[in-house]
Design an enzyme around this catalytic site. Structure first.
Site, PDB file in Angstrom:
ATOM      1  N   GLU A  56       0.850  -1.198   0.000  1.00 27.26           N
ATOM      2  CA  GLU A  56       0.000   0.000   0.000  1.00 27.26           C
ATOM      3  C   GLU A  56       0.874   1.232   0.000  1.00 27.26           C
ATOM      4  O   GLU A  56       0.847   2.036  -0.903  1.00 27.26           O
ATOM      5  CB  GLU A  56      -0.858   0.013   1.265  1.00 27.26           C
ATOM      6  CG  GLU A  56      -1.948  -1.002   1.264  1.00 27.26           C
ATOM      7  CD  GLU A  56      -2.790  -0.817   2.509  1.00 27.26           C
ATOM      8  OE1 GLU A  56      -3.445   0.222   2.613  1.00 27.26           O
ATOM      9  OE2 GLU A  56      -2.771  -1.708   3.364  1.00 27.26           O
ATOM     10  N   HIS A 107       5.707   1.245  10.963  1.00 30.85           N
ATOM     11  CA  HIS A 107       4.572   1.433  10.066  1.00 30.85           C
ATOM     12  C   HIS A 107       4.605   2.811   9.449  1.00 30.85           C
ATOM     13  O   HIS A 107       4.535   3.812  10.148  1.00 30.85           O
ATOM     14  CB  HIS A 107       3.259   1.195  10.824  1.00 30.85           C
ATOM     15  CG  HIS A 107       2.178   0.744   9.909  1.00 30.85           C
ATOM     16  ND1 HIS A 107       1.596   1.598   9.009  1.00 30.85           N
ATOM     17  CD2 HIS A 107       1.619  -0.457   9.718  1.00 30.85           C
ATOM     18  CE1 HIS A 107       0.690   0.915   8.311  1.00 30.85           C
ATOM     19  NE2 HIS A 107       0.689  -0.335   8.721  1.00 30.85           N
TER      20      HIS A 107
END
Lengths: 187, 141, 141
Positions: A56, A107
């Site tokens: 992503e 992340h």
């Protein structure tokens, strides 16, 4: 069976068009899951049981001499980028000679500088961690920019900038502790 | 204390490296990593359960999981030490170069054997951290 | 926080050992360990959901998960006892030789059972025992 919605998240097993670029001197264990637009620098070590997936959020850059230990996950949100040291945009940038220890979660958008240490099971999400920072264990770093050379104790939850600005500097005893942990992994 | 969520392992098998002895009656979930450094070993006793995605990494000695001990999922055990018989290690706990007595319990998400420097971190202006606040229920009360 | 999507299991990863009865309508995620020691059994009722990486280890009696109960991921249930109908057990909770009433909720990360066996560990950042801290999810207060 329910029809899956078009908004279903991309899945890690979907093959990205871009393959990882890995320097020949880097070591990537066969039991690691590495996919998408990821650049792995010279002498990087990627341990088994890691998951580095630029599906992503992309691209990822892992600079030379950095060590990614067992059980680490690196992933990125579709939105949000950080500026790497080469002035380009990345979902995740990790600097040189940094250690990301067991079960940490990096992340994106996330920037981690050179010579950093991210302790066991700590999370860095939507944050910048400056050069030479030591983040101990079970800590959460989110939505902040940590100045270079700061120390984050175990269990700390750093989620606003004021906390980040008041962090103490790294001391020599912290470096001794982290080198002990590094010795463990090298063995 | 914040602990990242559990995640499924990206491999289904147990990965074993170095000198590792496992009793045939032990149950080991998928995605477990058992690594013994040189001159170190891992010994897993009878009836032991080890949960999914746990990592055991022996270093500078013997890491022994005694008979009947239960390790939840996502547990991380590093260094040498002994997890005593029938001890219970809650999920996502981290144990660093430490031993646990037989029958003892380690709470989920806890960190044992951390000898790093303790510093009190500044709080916000209001003294309230919203993230923490939402999660500050005391359980079993 | 975004959690990486789950991967479908490549095969049935549930490990079953001993006397274990599972209703066909129960849903059991990958990486679950169901172990019944000799003279013990596990009974899993209709419509029960058991999350990824959970461990159920019955000993000295019957461990029953009643109809419609939901167990999160990384749950650790040891010994004998009954998880009542439609009870909800939060992720990574540990339940030791205890029963949960029907409809009851157990918070994620909590410990139910014999508190006397808890390992006392060193102070953390906050000067609070890790035990309290993890059990109450209250970080550096």
């Amino acid at each position: 069976m329910v029809v899956s919605s078009p908004a279903a998240p991309p899945t890690p097993w979907s093959k990205s068009l871009v393959e990882p670029k890995i320097e020949p001197s880097a070591y990537v264990h066969s039991l690691s899951n590495l996919s998408g637009d990821v650049t792995i620098g010279a002498n990087v070590v990627i341990a088994p049981g890691t998951s580095i997936i630029a599906d992503e959020g992309a691209p990822f850059y892992i600079s030379e001499g950095t060590n990614i230990q067992d059980g680490v996950v690196i992933h990125g949100l579709e939105q949000g980028r950080v500026i790497g040291d080469d002035e380009k945009q990345y979902s995740v940038w990790i600097g040189k000679n940094t250690t990301i220890t067991h079960m940490s979660l990096i992340h994106g958008p996330a920037y981690i500088g050179d010579d950093c240490f991210i302790g066991f099971r700590s999370t860095v999400f939507n944050a910048r961690v400056g050069h030479g920072c030591i983040i101990m264990m079970h800590a959460l770093i989110q939505d902040v920019e940590i100045p270079a050379g700061k120390y984050v104790p175990s269990g700390a939850v750093i989620t606003n900038q004021q906390q980040a600005d008041y962090l103490p500097d790294v001391e020599s005893e912290d470096l001794e502790f982290t080198s002990l942990v590094l010795g463990m992994n090298d063995a | 204390m914040y602990v990242p969520p559990l995640r499924p392992p990206n491999h289904d098998d147990t990965y074993i490296s170095g000198e590792v002895t496992i009793d045939p009656s032990a149950a080991i979930a998928p995605g477990v990593l058992l690594q013994a450094s040189p001159n170190s070993q891992i010994i897993i006793g009878a009836g032991v359960c080890i949960g999914m995605g746990s990592i055991l990494h022996a270093y500078e000695g013997i890491l022994e999981i005694e008979t009947g001990a239960n390790l939840g999922s996502g547990v991380l055990i590093l260094g040498k030490g002994k997890i005593g018989a029938n001890a219970c290690i809650g999920s996502t706990a981290t144990i660093l170069s430490s031993s646990i007595e037989p029958q003892q319990i380690v709470l989920p998400g806890s960190l044992i054997g951390d000898k790093s420097r303790i510093v009190v971190v500044q709080k916000t202006v209001a003294g309230i951290d919203t993230i923490n606040e939402t999660a500050s229920f005391s359980p079993e009360e």
